[in-house]
Scaffold this motif. Sequence first.
Motif, PDB file in Angstrom:
ATOM      1  N   PRO A 150       2.244   9.882   3.722  1.00 20.05           N
ATOM      2  CA  PRO A 150       2.923   8.812   2.945  1.00 20.05           C
ATOM      3  C   PRO A 150       4.196   8.913   2.124  1.00 20.05           C
ATOM      4  O   PRO A 150       4.918   8.052   2.120  1.00 20.05           O
ATOM      5  CB  PRO A 150       1.644   7.795   2.364  1.00 20.05           C
ATOM      6  CG  PRO A 150       0.367   8.580   2.820  1.00 20.05           C
ATOM      7  CD  PRO A 150       1.013   9.866   3.375  1.00 20.05           C
ATOM      8  N   VAL A 151       4.068  10.117   1.581  1.00 20.48           N
ATOM      9  CA  VAL A 151       5.254  10.399   0.614  1.00 20.48           C
ATOM     10  C   VAL A 151       6.463  10.447   1.264  1.00 20.48           C
ATOM     11  O   VAL A 151       7.527  10.075   1.068  1.00 20.48           O
ATOM     12  CB  VAL A 151       5.124  11.325  -0.353  1.00 20.48           C
ATOM     13  CG1 VAL A 151       6.167  11.745  -1.129  1.00 20.48           C
ATOM     14  CG2 VAL A 151       3.883  11.231  -1.542  1.00 20.48           C
ATOM     15  N   ILE A 191      -2.063  13.482   2.434  1.00 15.65           N
ATOM     16  CA  ILE A 191      -1.663  12.534   1.353  1.00 15.65           C
ATOM     17  C   ILE A 191      -0.132  12.680   1.197  1.00 15.65           C
ATOM     18  O   ILE A 191       0.304  11.553   0.736  1.00 15.65           O
ATOM     19  CB  ILE A 191      -2.430  13.033   0.126  1.00 15.65           C
ATOM     20  CG1 ILE A 191      -3.833  12.894   0.244  1.00 15.65           C
ATOM     21  CG2 ILE A 191      -2.204  12.294  -0.894  1.00 15.65           C
ATOM     22  CD1 ILE A 191      -4.727  13.457  -0.576  1.00 15.65           C
ATOM     23  N   GLY A 246       6.114   2.062  -4.532  1.00 11.30           N
ATOM     24  CA  GLY A 246       4.920   2.924  -3.932  1.00 11.30           C
ATOM     25  C   GLY A 246       5.189   4.274  -4.039  1.00 11.30           C
ATOM     26  O   GLY A 246       4.377   5.285  -4.134  1.00 11.30           O
ATOM     27  N   LEU A 247       6.338   4.852  -4.120  1.00  9.77           N
ATOM     28  CA  LEU A 247       6.653   6.328  -4.114  1.00  9.77           C
ATOM     29  C   LEU A 247       6.035   6.715  -5.747  1.00  9.77           C
ATOM     30  O   LEU A 247       5.452   7.764  -5.811  1.00  9.77           O
ATOM     31  CB  LEU A 247       8.128   6.640  -4.017  1.00  9.77           C
ATOM     32  CG  LEU A 247       8.542   8.125  -4.135  1.00  9.77           C
ATOM     33  CD1 LEU A 247       7.758   8.755  -3.005  1.00  9.77           C
ATOM     34  CD2 LEU A 247       9.939   8.540  -4.015  1.00  9.77           C
ATOM     35  N   LEU A 271       7.724   7.124   2.767  1.00  7.22           N
ATOM     36  CA  LEU A 271       8.415   6.252   1.685  1.00  7.22           C
ATOM     37  C   LEU A 271       9.802   6.897   1.412  1.00  7.22           C
ATOM     38  O   LEU A 271      10.768   5.887   1.212  1.00  7.22           O
ATOM     39  CB  LEU A 271       7.546   6.435   0.349  1.00  7.22           C
ATOM     40  CG  LEU A 271       6.156   5.591   0.313  1.00  7.22           C
ATOM     41  CD1 LEU A 271       5.222   5.927  -0.561  1.00  7.22           C
ATOM     42  CD2 LEU A 271       6.679   4.077   0.352  1.00  7.22           C
ATOM     43  N   THR A 278      -7.990   6.667  -0.085  1.00  4.44           N
ATOM     44  CA  THR A 278      -6.821   5.699  -0.678  1.00  4.44           C
ATOM     45  C   THR A 278      -5.723   5.909  -0.238  1.00  4.44           C
ATOM     46  O   THR A 278      -4.901   5.468   0.815  1.00  4.44           O
ATOM     47  CB  THR A 278      -6.977   5.390  -2.126  1.00  4.44           C
ATOM     48  OG1 THR A 278      -6.567   6.362  -2.810  1.00  4.44           O
ATOM     49  CG2 THR A 278      -8.141   4.815  -2.760  1.00  4.44           C
ATOM     50  N   LEU A 279      -4.895   7.059  -0.820  1.00  5.49           N
ATOM     51  CA  LEU A 279      -3.671   7.337  -0.373  1.00  5.49           C
ATOM     52  C   LEU A 279      -3.525   7.852   1.003  1.00  5.49           C
ATOM     53  O   LEU A 279      -2.690   7.713   1.560  1.00  5.49           O
ATOM     54  CB  LEU A 279      -3.258   8.608  -1.450  1.00  5.49           C
ATOM     55  CG  LEU A 279      -2.317   8.268  -2.691  1.00  5.49           C
ATOM     56  CD1 LEU A 279      -2.225   9.532  -3.426  1.00  5.49           C
ATOM     57  CD2 LEU A 279      -1.369   7.431  -2.454  1.00  5.49           C
ATOM     58  N   GLU A 283      -0.577   9.709  -8.146  1.00  6.86           N
ATOM     59  CA  GLU A 283      -1.804  10.084  -7.565  1.00  6.86           C
ATOM     60  C   GLU A 283      -1.847  11.932  -7.395  1.00  6.86           C
ATOM     61  O   GLU A 283      -2.765  12.510  -7.638  1.00  6.86           O
ATOM     62  CB  GLU A 283      -2.163   9.684  -6.260  1.00  6.86           C
ATOM     63  CG  GLU A 283      -2.857   8.126  -6.650  1.00  6.86           C
ATOM     64  CD  GLU A 283      -4.113   8.461  -7.259  1.00  6.86           C
ATOM     65  OE1 GLU A 283      -4.191   7.873  -8.530  1.00  6.86           O
ATOM     66  OE2 GLU A 283      -5.159   9.241  -6.917  1.00  6.86           O
ATOM     67  N   GLN A 326      -1.777   0.945  -6.688  1.00  3.80           N
ATOM     68  CA  GLN A 326      -2.477   1.445  -7.825  1.00  3.80           C
ATOM     69  C   GLN A 326      -2.946   0.304  -8.726  1.00  3.80           C
ATOM     70  O   GLN A 326      -2.379  -0.599  -8.985  1.00  3.80           O
ATOM     71  CB  GLN A 326      -1.791   2.552  -8.438  1.00  3.80           C
ATOM     72  CG  GLN A 326      -1.286   3.577  -7.550  1.00  3.80           C
ATOM     73  CD  GLN A 326      -2.725   4.226  -6.929  1.00  3.80           C
ATOM     74  OE1 GLN A 326      -3.525   4.694  -7.570  1.00  3.80           O
ATOM     75  NE2 GLN A 326      -2.568   4.547  -5.434  1.00  3.80           N
ATOM     76  N   VAL A 384       1.352   3.080   1.121  1.00  2.93           N
ATOM     77  CA  VAL A 384       0.365   3.547   0.518  1.00  2.93           C
ATOM     78  C   VAL A 384      -0.276   2.317  -0.315  1.00  2.93           C
ATOM     79  O   VAL A 384       0.179   1.279  -0.663  1.00  2.93           O
ATOM     80  CB  VAL A 384       1.271   4.267  -0.824  1.00  2.93           C
ATOM     81  CG1 VAL A 384       0.373   4.685  -2.344  1.00  2.93           C
ATOM     82  CG2 VAL A 384       1.753   5.458  -0.303  1.00  2.93           C
ATOM     83  N   VAL A 385      -1.553   2.387  -0.943  1.00  2.00           N
ATOM     84  CA  VAL A 385      -2.272   1.382  -1.473  1.00  2.00           C
ATOM     85  C   VAL A 385      -1.826   1.454  -2.695  1.00  2.00           C
ATOM     86  O   VAL A 385      -1.274   2.287  -3.367  1.00  2.00           O
ATOM     87  CB  VAL A 385      -3.998   1.803  -1.428  1.00  2.00           C
ATOM     88  CG1 VAL A 385      -4.482   1.723  -0.099  1.00  2.00           C
ATOM     89  CG2 VAL A 385      -3.931   3.091  -2.042  1.00  2.00           C
ATOM     90  N   LEU A 421      12.873   4.441   1.726  1.00  2.00           N
ATOM     91  CA  LEU A 421      13.988   4.401   0.644  1.00  2.00           C
ATOM     92  C   LEU A 421      15.473   4.541   1.309  1.00  2.00           C
ATOM     93  O   LEU A 421      16.539   3.861   0.976  1.00  2.00           O
ATOM     94  CB  LEU A 421      13.952   5.425  -0.511  1.00  2.00           C
ATOM     95  CG  LEU A 421      12.666   4.997  -1.406  1.00  2.00           C
ATOM     96  CD1 LEU A 421      12.501   6.034  -2.281  1.00  2.00           C
ATOM     97  CD2 LEU A 421      13.351   3.784  -2.334  1.00  2.00           C
ATOM     98  N   ALA A 476       2.433   7.153  -5.544  1.00  2.00           N
ATOM     99  CA  ALA A 476       2.056   8.279  -4.876  1.00  2.00           C
ATOM    100  C   ALA A 476       2.047   9.411  -5.378  1.00  2.00           C
ATOM    101  O   ALA A 476       1.100  10.130  -5.625  1.00  2.00           O
ATOM    102  CB  ALA A 476       2.468   8.168  -3.263  1.00  2.00           C
TER     103      ALA A 476
END
Lengths: 218, 218
Positions: A194-195, A191, B134-135, A198, A55-56, B141, B95, B92-93, A202, B138
């Motif tokens: 993506p952080v 993983i 999104g952040l 993001l 997912t992530l 998770e 949640q 990111v998917v 931002l 993430a």
Amino acid sequence: MKISELSRRTGVPVASIKYFRREGLLPAGRATAATLAEYGEEHAERLRLIKALTTLGGLTIAATRDVLGAIDQADSTDGALGAISYALPVPVVSQPSADTDEEERADAAARAEVADLIAAMDWQTPDTSPHVQGLAAALKELHRLEAGYAPGELAAYADLARSVARLDLERAATLDDPVALAERAVIVFAICAPVFELLRRLAQEDQVRRRSARDATA
Amino acid sequence: MKISELSRRTGVPVASIKYFRREGLLPAGRATAATLAEYGEEHAERLRLIKALTTLGGLTIAATRDVLGAIDQADSTDGALGAISYALPVPVVSQPSADTDEEERADAAARAEVADLIAAMDWQTPDTSPHVQGLAAALKELHRLEAGYAPGELAAYADLARSVARLDLERAATLDDPVALAERAVIVFAICAPVFELLRRLAQEDQVRRRSARDATA
């Protein structure tokens, strides 16, 4: 624990757990009857990692299987890091091979641009690295869109990427047990990508807003 | 030009061009007969952008349609940048919503972590931003995986993300025509994200190799 309890503990539906079992991502439980199996803490942990990767991390089932295989075969911490680095999917689709002179020239130019960058950064990465090939393919596409990097721009990004990778290695390489370290490295490398993306989005949003505010008061 | 020539010029198969037409991503050509249409330079350009978004950018057809819509409606350069920033899919998917007390506490903790970071960075981004949400998802998770960021680590990444975003804005915001600038911004924001990720992976690979070499001689 039974499969229903494993599902409750991890938030992964029973049908998905069975699917991961069939696809070979999750080891079998201990059979307690013809249709019953007992699962342990190691299954819950592995399931959380599978869920995070698919997912992530956005990994396919096949890519997840490769990564888990690399984790399980890790016999030294550096070996684990290297295997993980190559097992993770490259974030660019592969390009069709060149079949015209023009395409071949574009290929060669992109490969040369990558080679120059790697030499300038003094990076120890072989031409066969999937990341070298992925970057060359991406730069070729950008040139086709007339959106190539100006001289120095790519190096400026590469400098920042090196600083990010240093933080990544500090976070990933703190464990002694190869399998635990490999799991940690997968989380940090796959993983946390993506952080960072993001965070960048931002920061882009913030700068777009500041531009608008400045223009409105100008 | 005929559709066959458009295909040859852009490297996009005729069947894909027809598919993009049906999905509303590509404007119609000028009809020259019941089953023939004439395409122009603008079609070739738009097709190259569609190809780049769907392959290099990894966007779905629906996301590509949203982004192209934002480009076409851009009436000021800052408006275009803002629209593009929100039209691009969040990496990111989403949640599932919290349905237990424990989940709700984890949600609240992640949202607080993001709010603290944004305040510390002095970023002008509203709580409703898809990037803020999104952040938070993430980070939640990552906590579940016991791989959260140590105090200060996330801020160190955010500092680097701000530097990357500055380079992005410099590359994206150099054009005066809103539509041309929006196209450029899409390329920089969506398609160059994989380039930075590849640079980071190259730098990780280099540092893993240096670790191995150091350990081997130690």
